[in-house]
Design a protein around this motif. Structure first.
Motif, PDB file in Angstrom:
ATOM      1  N   ALA A  25       0.825  -1.210   0.000  1.00  0.00           N
ATOM      2  CA  ALA A  25       0.000   0.000   0.000  1.00  0.00           C
ATOM      3  C   ALA A  25       0.863   1.265   0.000  1.00  0.00           C
ATOM      4  O   ALA A  25       0.513   2.275  -0.614  1.00  0.00           O
ATOM      5  CB  ALA A  25      -0.931  -0.004   1.215  1.00  0.00           C
ATOM      6  N   HIS A  28       1.966   2.513  -3.511  1.00  0.00           N
ATOM      7  CA  HIS A  28       0.939   2.773  -4.529  1.00  0.00           C
ATOM      8  C   HIS A  28       1.309   4.015  -5.346  1.00  0.00           C
ATOM      9  O   HIS A  28       1.697   5.046  -4.774  1.00  0.00           O
ATOM     10  CB  HIS A  28      -0.425   2.975  -3.859  1.00  0.00           C
ATOM     11  CG  HIS A  28      -1.566   2.890  -4.814  1.00  0.00           C
ATOM     12  ND1 HIS A  28      -1.926   3.933  -5.639  1.00  0.00           N
ATOM     13  CD2 HIS A  28      -2.423   1.872  -5.098  1.00  0.00           C
ATOM     14  CE1 HIS A  28      -2.950   3.575  -6.376  1.00  0.00           C
ATOM     15  NE2 HIS A  28      -3.277   2.332  -6.072  1.00  0.00           N
ATOM     16  N   VAL A  96      -4.384  -5.062   4.490  1.00  0.00           N
ATOM     17  CA  VAL A  96      -5.030  -3.930   3.829  1.00  0.00           C
ATOM     18  C   VAL A  96      -4.905  -4.077   2.320  1.00  0.00           C
ATOM     19  O   VAL A  96      -3.967  -4.714   1.822  1.00  0.00           O
ATOM     20  CB  VAL A  96      -4.414  -2.582   4.274  1.00  0.00           C
ATOM     21  CG1 VAL A  96      -4.394  -2.486   5.793  1.00  0.00           C
ATOM     22  CG2 VAL A  96      -3.006  -2.411   3.708  1.00  0.00           C
ATOM     23  N   SER A  99      -4.585  -0.208  -2.418  1.00  0.00           N
ATOM     24  CA  SER A  99      -4.967   1.209  -2.560  1.00  0.00           C
ATOM     25  C   SER A  99      -5.417   1.833  -1.240  1.00  0.00           C
ATOM     26  O   SER A  99      -5.973   2.932  -1.234  1.00  0.00           O
ATOM     27  CB  SER A  99      -6.095   1.338  -3.589  1.00  0.00           C
ATOM     28  OG  SER A  99      -7.252   0.627  -3.156  1.00  0.00           O
ATOM     29  N   TRP A 100      -5.156   1.165  -0.124  1.00  0.00           N
ATOM     30  CA  TRP A 100      -5.668   1.580   1.187  1.00  0.00           C
ATOM     31  C   TRP A 100      -5.318   3.020   1.527  1.00  0.00           C
ATOM     32  O   TRP A 100      -6.198   3.838   1.821  1.00  0.00           O
ATOM     33  CB  TRP A 100      -5.114   0.633   2.249  1.00  0.00           C
ATOM     34  CG  TRP A 100      -5.627   0.824   3.639  1.00  0.00           C
ATOM     35  CD1 TRP A 100      -6.913   0.742   4.061  1.00  0.00           C
ATOM     36  CD2 TRP A 100      -4.830   1.085   4.813  1.00  0.00           C
ATOM     37  NE1 TRP A 100      -6.985   0.939   5.427  1.00  0.00           N
ATOM     38  CE2 TRP A 100      -5.725   1.144   5.911  1.00  0.00           C
ATOM     39  CE3 TRP A 100      -3.470   1.256   5.037  1.00  0.00           C
ATOM     40  CZ2 TRP A 100      -5.280   1.379   7.208  1.00  0.00           C
ATOM     41  CZ3 TRP A 100      -3.036   1.483   6.328  1.00  0.00           C
ATOM     42  CH2 TRP A 100      -3.934   1.546   7.398  1.00  0.00           C
ATOM     43  N   ASP A 103      -6.611   5.621  -1.114  1.00  0.00           N
ATOM     44  CA  ASP A 103      -8.055   5.855  -0.998  1.00  0.00           C
ATOM     45  C   ASP A 103      -8.379   6.735   0.207  1.00  0.00           C
ATOM     46  O   ASP A 103      -9.263   7.581   0.145  1.00  0.00           O
ATOM     47  CB  ASP A 103      -8.804   4.517  -0.895  1.00  0.00           C
ATOM     48  CG  ASP A 103      -8.895   3.809  -2.231  1.00  0.00           C
ATOM     49  OD1 ASP A 103      -8.833   4.487  -3.273  1.00  0.00           O
ATOM     50  OD2 ASP A 103      -9.044   2.571  -2.233  1.00  0.00           O
ATOM     51  N   GLN A 104      -7.670   6.538   1.316  1.00  0.00           N
ATOM     52  CA  GLN A 104      -7.907   7.408   2.478  1.00  0.00           C
ATOM     53  C   GLN A 104      -7.633   8.869   2.131  1.00  0.00           C
ATOM     54  O   GLN A 104      -8.424   9.760   2.463  1.00  0.00           O
ATOM     55  CB  GLN A 104      -7.009   6.984   3.647  1.00  0.00           C
ATOM     56  CG  GLN A 104      -7.441   5.707   4.361  1.00  0.00           C
ATOM     57  CD  GLN A 104      -6.602   5.434   5.601  1.00  0.00           C
ATOM     58  OE1 GLN A 104      -5.684   6.173   5.932  1.00  0.00           O
ATOM     59  NE2 GLN A 104      -6.923   4.357   6.291  1.00  0.00           N
ATOM     60  N   GLY A 114     -13.179   3.149   7.454  1.00  0.00           N
ATOM     61  CA  GLY A 114     -13.433   2.109   6.477  1.00  0.00           C
ATOM     62  C   GLY A 114     -14.098   0.897   7.098  1.00  0.00           C
ATOM     63  O   GLY A 114     -14.328   0.840   8.310  1.00  0.00           O
ATOM     64  N   ASN A 149      -9.168  -0.147  10.507  1.00  0.00           N
ATOM     65  CA  ASN A 149      -9.301   0.559   9.227  1.00  0.00           C
ATOM     66  C   ASN A 149      -9.694   2.008   9.483  1.00  0.00           C
ATOM     67  O   ASN A 149     -10.852   2.389   9.347  1.00  0.00           O
ATOM     68  CB  ASN A 149     -10.330  -0.126   8.335  1.00  0.00           C
ATOM     69  CG  ASN A 149     -10.267   0.363   6.898  1.00  0.00           C
ATOM     70  OD1 ASN A 149      -9.507   1.266   6.570  1.00  0.00           O
ATOM     71  ND2 ASN A 149     -11.071  -0.247   6.042  1.00  0.00           N
ATOM     72  N   ASN A 191     -12.100   1.072   0.710  1.00  0.00           N
ATOM     73  CA  ASN A 191     -10.790   0.577   1.155  1.00  0.00           C
ATOM     74  C   ASN A 191     -10.940  -0.474   2.253  1.00  0.00           C
ATOM     75  O   ASN A 191     -10.219  -0.489   3.246  1.00  0.00           O
ATOM     76  CB  ASN A 191      -9.907   1.729   1.638  1.00  0.00           C
ATOM     77  CG  ASN A 191     -10.488   2.432   2.859  1.00  0.00           C
ATOM     78  OD1 ASN A 191     -11.666   2.274   3.165  1.00  0.00           O
ATOM     79  ND2 ASN A 191      -9.664   3.193   3.560  1.00  0.00           N
ATOM     80  N   CYS A 192     -11.867  -1.382   2.048  1.00  0.00           N
ATOM     81  CA  CYS A 192     -12.163  -2.440   3.026  1.00  0.00           C
ATOM     82  C   CYS A 192     -10.928  -3.305   3.291  1.00  0.00           C
ATOM     83  O   CYS A 192     -10.227  -3.712   2.368  1.00  0.00           O
ATOM     84  CB  CYS A 192     -13.306  -3.298   2.499  1.00  0.00           C
ATOM     85  SG  CYS A 192     -13.821  -4.612   3.614  1.00  0.00           S
TER      86      CYS A 192
END
Length: 223
Positions: A25, A28, A96, A99-100, A103-104, A114, A149, A191-192
């Motif tokens: 992550a 990214h 995670v 894209s965690w 995305d945040q 999330g 999350n 971003n689950c």
């Protein structure tokens, strides 16, 4: 800099998978090369968690709080001291998505809450899973709060005093403090993270105990 904080108590079996997902992550492309520091707070570990952590390019400290709120706060404080503008929190038994972090950050709000999904339901009855699914609403605008999350702007975090030194529900108290301060909060499913449904849970009144309570309620319902 972006700081990731992971509290860990005897997590030798899961922390490696967690860190590997965080490293992915952190790389990214949407982060455009911004520095990401992963910080593991090893709280009263008596197993080989430290040996596993030492094999990865992450920072870590050892504490003896036996308190997840204090552990998260300690990691957050140290990351802020190092210049973190954004704090991302997860748990050592959690992986995670790649894209965690990206995305945040794209929501540009003070906090991002999330969702979670369980990696393996085999330790629980069908009744527990059905009850969980009936009570959990993984939709945009949900109101679920998970320390596994969670992302928070460092300035917003500091403005409300950060995590309280609580053994459980420290994440809920932080978000409630942010709400009361008028902070902007995003509630999203994009971003689950994937987390454990293990029975030997580390935090009293945490996710594992919640699943245990569903088992108890399921038995009552069947009876």
């Amino acid at each position: 800099m972006i700081g990731i904080i992971v509290p860990a108590h005897n997590e030798e079996a899961t922390i490696g998978h967690c860190i590997e997902s965080l490293l992915a992550a952190a790389a990214h492309p949407r982060l455009q090369g911004e520095d990401v520091q992963i910080f593991i707070v090893m709280d009263a570990c008596t197993d080989a968690t430290g040996d596993v952590v030492a094999a990865y390019p992450v920072q870590s400290i050892e504490v003896d709080y036996q308190n997840v709120g204090r552990s998260r706060a300690a990691g957050a404080d140290l990351q802020i001291q190092q210049g973190a503008r954004w704090l991302a929190f997860t748990d050592a038994d959690t992986a995670v998505p790649v894209s965690w972090l990206a995305d945040q950050l794209r929501f540009q709000t003070d906090a991002v809450c999330g969702t979670v999904k369980v990696d393996d339901w085999s330790l629980h009855s069908d009744a527990v899973r059905e009850r969980y699914d009936s009570l959990y609403t993984p939709i945009e605008g949900h109101q679920h709060i998970h320390g596994a999350n969670l992302g928070v702007d460092a300035r917003a975090y500091k403005s409300v005093g950060g995590f309280k030194p609580l053994k459980a529900h420290e994440d809920v108290h932080l978000i409630n403090d942010l709400k009361n301060a008028g902070a902007s909060i995003t509630w999203t499913t994009v971003n689950c993270v994937t987390t454990s449904a293990r029975l030997d849970c580390r935090c009293r009144e945490g996710f594992g105990d919640y699943l245990r309570s569903l088992a108890h309620n399921s038995v009552q319902a069947i009876a």
